[in-house]
Design a protein around this motif. Structure first.
Motif, PDB file in Angstrom:
ATOM      1  N   LEU A 179      -1.675   1.162  -7.367  1.00 17.86           N
ATOM      2  CA  LEU A 179      -1.846   1.925  -6.123  1.00 17.86           C
ATOM      3  C   LEU A 179      -2.509   3.276  -6.353  1.00 17.86           C
ATOM      4  CD1 LEU A 179       1.388   1.361  -4.005  1.00 17.86           C
ATOM      5  CD2 LEU A 179      -0.698   0.003  -4.153  1.00 17.86           C
ATOM      6  N   ASP A 226       0.854  -1.190   0.000  1.00 18.50           N
ATOM      7  CA  ASP A 226       0.000   0.000   0.000  1.00 18.50           C
ATOM      8  C   ASP A 226       0.890   1.240   0.000  1.00 18.50           C
ATOM      9  OD1 ASP A 226       0.890   0.417   2.564  1.00 18.50           O
ATOM     10  OD2 ASP A 226      -0.834  -0.577   3.476  1.00 18.50           O
ATOM     11  N   SER A 262       3.666   1.834   2.490  1.00 21.84           N
ATOM     12  CA  SER A 262       4.843   0.959   2.548  1.00 21.84           C
ATOM     13  C   SER A 262       5.878   1.288   1.467  1.00 21.84           C
ATOM     14  CB  SER A 262       4.399  -0.513   2.404  1.00 21.84           C
ATOM     15  OG  SER A 262       3.848  -0.708   1.113  1.00 21.84           O
TER      16      SER A 262
END
Ligand SMILES: O=C(O)C(=O)C[C@]1(C(=O)O)C=C[C@@H](O)C=C1
Length: 307
Positions: A162, A96, A99
């Motif tokens: 993402l 995500d 991270s």
């Protein structure tokens, strides 16, 4: 079968642009890691042509392409392709935004998404890679956490999306060129571009003005001028020029002869159909093509002693 080199690996914007060329459908496509390698494949005969990025509407010129055209054995531009470029952020499945510590892309890709990246992943280290698709492949290799690349690259390398449309300018367009070894240019279409590199006399006052004048006095619309260092010492540049028209047009042929007279050297890079058919030029076209033909015929007549 024709062989087309391009800036690879599969999934680059360059590959998408290449696939928009009808002749490429039946050709062998040869992905190259860098622009110089793609150009060299043409020079050595490994490829019949190469598609490489030339400039982006937001980030400007692609320096390795300009440098590769200005030096080495002469290559010719046979066609141009315009491609709207949109960028997404991809990472390994399960990742995500929080991270992401490293993000890679082609330098032009990172530059076009600079604002978004600064706002959304402010602490991430930005890493340059040879192409946007290489950046996507690097996520799979485990070299970095995320890639800014084309949607096709994210899908090809099975990455997790993402964020979409992370470019700071959603209307960005990249201009690609198809280069070949020297050959007669494609036929005149009436909506063409002529590209060249002018090597001026550096120590002559007004040398660049002399170059520009050759176009202006013949009412030739210049559409791009870009300088690149010649790399021998500071203060030495060559000038890339694009103008409306084809080398077969009388006015363009005359301007090229004029450049040849006033420049240290001129490298003709080709005349080819303009991709943006809606380009209007300067709308004047005066004197007209007929005026040029008429003047040439008149000169013939008076040289021959006629009226
Ligand atoms: O890396 C790619 O996908 C490319 O095709 C190269 C390239 C470029 O050189 O500008 C092409 C278009 C985008 O602007 C970003 C990268």
């Amino acid at each position: 079968m024709l062989r087309y080199a391009y800036l690879g690996p599969a999934g680059t914007f360059t590959e998408q642009a290449l696939r928009s060329i009808p002749e490429a459908a039946d050709a062998e496509l040869l992905p190259m890691v860098t622009v110089p390698e793609a150009l060299s494949a043409v020079r050595t005969g490994t490829a019949d042509a190469a598609l490489v990025p030339l400039e982006n509407s937001v980030e400007g010129a692609v320096p390795p392409t300009l440098d590769g055209l200005a030096s080495g054995e002469r290559l010719m531009i046979n066609r141009e392709v315009l491609l709207p470029v949109t960028f997404n952020l991809y990472a390994a499945p399960g990742a995500d935004l929080g991270s992401i510590k490293t993000v890679a892309s082609h330098p032009h890709g990172l530059a076009q998404c600079r604002g978004w990246l600064r706002t959304n992943v402010p602490d991430a280290e930005l890493i340059t890679s040879p192409s946007t698709a290489d950046a996507a492949e690097g996520v799979v290799r485990g070299d970095w956490d995320a890639a800014v690349c084309a949607p096709v690259a994210g899908q090809r390398y099975d990455l997790a999306e993402l964020a979409v449309n992370v470019a700071d300018n959603a209307a960005a367009v990249t201009r690609f060129i198809l280069v070949t070894r020297p050959a007669p240019p494609p036929a005149r279409t009436g909506a063409d571009v002529t590209s060249l590199v002018a090597f001026i006399h550096h120590d002559r006052t007004g040398a660049l003005l002399e170059v520009l004048t050759e176009f202006a006095v013949r009412d030739i619309n210049l559409t791009r001028i870009e300088s690149r260092p010649m790399k021998e010492r500071i203060g030495r540049y060559c000038f890339f020029l694009d103008c409306d028209g084809h080398i077969e047009d009388d006015r363009v042929g005359e301007a090229l002869m004029g450049l040849r007279r006033v420049c240290e050297d001129v490298r003709f890079l080709g005349s080819y159909p303009r991709a943006n058919a809606d380009h209007e030029g300067d709308g004047r076209a005066k004197p007209s093509d007929d005026d040029f033909a008429d003047a040439a015929a008149w000169l013939e007549r008076v040289r021959a002693g006629g009226a």
